[in-house]
Design a protein around this motif. Sequence first.
Motif, PDB file in Angstrom:
ATOM      1  N   ARG A   1       0.830  -1.218   0.000  1.00 16.92           N
ATOM      2  CA  ARG A   1       0.000   0.000   0.000  1.00 16.92           C
ATOM      3  C   ARG A   1       0.859   1.260   0.000  1.00 16.92           C
TER       4      ARG A   1
ATOM      5  N   LYS B   1       2.476   1.714  -3.415  1.00 20.91           N
ATOM      6  CA  LYS B   1       1.526   2.274  -4.389  1.00 20.91           C
ATOM      7  C   LYS B   1       1.395   3.788  -4.229  1.00 20.91           C
ATOM      8  N   ALA B   2       1.375   4.254  -2.977  1.00 16.08           N
ATOM      9  CA  ALA B   2       1.269   5.702  -2.735  1.00 16.08           C
ATOM     10  C   ALA B   2       2.484   6.430  -3.309  1.00 16.08           C
TER      11      ALA B   2
ATOM     12  N   PRO C   1      -3.634   3.722  -0.632  1.00 17.05           N
ATOM     13  CA  PRO C   1      -4.959   3.165  -0.949  1.00 17.05           C
ATOM     14  C   PRO C   1      -5.586   2.473   0.255  1.00 17.05           C
ATOM     15  N   LYS C   2      -6.891   2.398   0.225  1.00 13.44           N
ATOM     16  CA  LYS C   2      -7.619   1.722   1.304  1.00 13.44           C
ATOM     17  C   LYS C   2      -7.277   0.229   1.297  1.00 13.44           C
TER      18      LYS C   2
ATOM     19  N   LYS D   1      -7.773  -3.613   1.162  1.00  9.35           N
ATOM     20  CA  LYS D   1      -8.696  -4.449   0.392  1.00  9.35           C
ATOM     21  C   LYS D   1      -9.676  -5.121   1.341  1.00  9.35           C
TER      22      LYS D   1
END
Length: 122
Positions: free
Chosen positions: A56, A59-60, A82-83, A85
């Motif tokens: 996560r 990805k940021a 991101p939130k 999953k």
Amino acid sequence: MDNNFIRTEIIEGLQKLFSLRLIGSPAEDILQVTGETWIVAFSKKTEGWKIEDEGRIEKAFNLILADIERWPSPKQVIALIPKRKKPTELAPPKFTSEQIAANKKRLAETLKIIVAKMEMTK
């Protein structure tokens, strides 16, 4: 729980940012301190993270790399995480009419036993 992946993703993200030589980049001699500061800044957001959260932060950083012209603050990167999953939901169990009838019978028998024991304690 060992969350070394959090530290690794932050350090790798900072290395990518540093390689871009952005305006406002920290000096090379304070890059280690910068990394430690970012890890502290992320600590509240990543508290309680599990191995399922791996990727996560990466990805940021990858999102911000595409649009950034100046060295970002930790807050800017944290906002892009991101939130988590959602776990895959299981389908409700399917019972045959025979299973339903057997369960109802077993439940009725159990209820009779409970009621009988309650009457005995009166």
